[in-house]
Design a protein around this motif. Sequence first.
Motif, short mmCIF file in Angstrom:
data_model
loop_
_atom_site.label_atom_id
_atom_site.label_comp_id
_atom_site.label_asym_id
_atom_site.label_seq_id
_atom_site.Cartn_x
_atom_site.Cartn_y
_atom_site.Cartn_z
N LEU A 1 13.34 2.97 -2.40
CA LEU A 1 13.37 3.86 -3.57
C LEU A 1 14.73 3.82 -4.26
O LEU A 1 14.80 3.86 -5.48
N LEU A 2 15.79 3.74 -3.48
CA LEU A 2 17.14 3.76 -4.04
C LEU A 2 17.87 2.44 -3.83
O LEU A 2 19.10 2.39 -3.92
N ALA A 3 17.12 1.40 -3.60
CA ALA A 3 17.73 0.14 -3.20
C ALA A 3 18.70 -0.42 -4.21
O ALA A 3 19.71 -1.03 -3.85
N ASP B 1 13.99 0.47 2.68
CA ASP B 1 13.37 1.33 3.68
C ASP B 1 12.14 0.71 4.32
O ASP B 1 11.76 1.09 5.44
N TYR B 2 11.51 -0.18 3.62
CA TYR B 2 10.24 -0.73 4.08
C TYR B 2 10.33 -2.26 4.11
O TYR B 2 10.86 -2.88 3.17
N TRP B 3 9.78 -2.84 5.16
CA TRP B 3 9.84 -4.29 5.35
C TRP B 3 8.47 -4.83 5.73
O TRP B 3 7.72 -4.17 6.47
N GLY B 4 8.20 -6.04 5.27
CA GLY B 4 7.01 -6.74 5.71
C GLY B 4 7.29 -7.49 6.99
O GLY B 4 8.41 -7.51 7.51
N SER C 1 0.85 -1.17 0.00
CA SER C 1 0.00 0.00 0.00
C SER C 1 0.89 1.23 0.00
O SER C 1 2.00 1.19 0.53
N GLY C 2 0.44 2.27 -0.63
CA GLY C 2 1.27 3.46 -0.72
C GLY C 2 1.50 3.82 -2.17
O GLY C 2 1.72 2.95 -3.01
N HIS C 3 1.48 5.09 -2.46
CA HIS C 3 1.50 5.52 -3.85
C HIS C 3 2.89 5.50 -4.47
O HIS C 3 3.04 5.74 -5.65
N THR C 4 3.92 5.20 -3.67
CA THR C 4 5.27 5.20 -4.23
C THR C 4 5.78 3.81 -4.52
O THR C 4 6.95 3.64 -4.87
N PHE C 5 4.95 2.81 -4.40
CA PHE C 5 5.43 1.43 -4.55
C PHE C 5 6.05 1.19 -5.90
O PHE C 5 7.09 0.55 -6.01
N ASP C 6 5.43 1.73 -6.96
CA ASP C 6 5.99 1.46 -8.28
C ASP C 6 7.27 2.24 -8.53
O ASP C 6 7.90 2.08 -9.58
N SER C 7 7.68 3.07 -7.59
CA SER C 7 8.98 3.75 -7.65
C SER C 7 10.04 3.00 -6.86
O SER C 7 11.19 3.45 -6.81
N CYS C 8 9.66 1.91 -6.25
CA CYS C 8 10.58 1.15 -5.39
C CYS C 8 11.07 -0.12 -6.06
O CYS C 8 10.29 -0.84 -6.68
N ALA C 9 12.35 -0.38 -5.88
CA ALA C 9 12.84 -1.73 -6.14
C ALA C 9 12.38 -2.60 -4.97
O ALA C 9 12.22 -2.12 -3.84
N ARG D 1 15.70 -9.90 -6.21
CA ARG D 1 15.23 -8.52 -6.23
C ARG D 1 14.78 -8.17 -7.64
O ARG D 1 15.17 -8.82 -8.62
N ILE D 2 13.97 -7.13 -7.72
CA ILE D 2 13.40 -6.74 -9.00
C ILE D 2 13.35 -5.22 -9.06
O ILE D 2 13.09 -4.55 -8.06
N SER D 3 13.61 -4.69 -10.23
CA SER D 3 13.63 -3.24 -10.42
C SER D 3 12.21 -2.67 -10.42
O SER D 3 11.22 -3.41 -10.42
#
Length: 121
Positions: free
Chosen positions: A100-102, A109-112, A25-33, A50-52
Amino acid sequence: QVQLVESGGGLVQAGDFLRLSCAASGHTFDSCAVAWFRQAPGKERELVARISQSGGSTYVADSVKDRFTISRDNTKNTVYLQMYSLRPDDTAVYYCAAGLLALITGKYDYWGQGAQVTVSS
C-alpha cells in the motif's frame, strides 16, 4: 489482505519474448503499488520494475530498461512484466510483490510464490 499468484514463467531461448502475469485477489489491490523482483542462484534479490497504483508511473531497472516493461490492468487485478530479447543472465525466479505504501517506504507487504524463468543460450 492481498494474495498474489505469478504465472507465465518457463524455459525459453535467448532472444525470445516472455510475459509474466501477477494475478491478485483482495479488494485493496488497486490501492497497492506493485513490483517485480528477481533472484538468480547465488545472487541477491533485485528490483526489476515497479508500477504505481493507477499505472501512471513506472520504474524499470537500468539493467533491463531497454528490454522489459511493466503494466497493469486493475479491471483484471493483474500486473504484467513483458520481457523482450531475453538473455541467459535473465535466468532467475521472478517474484511479484505489492504494498500500500511501497512507493514511499519501499516496503512490500504481499509476495507471490515466484515463477522460474530460464533462458538458454
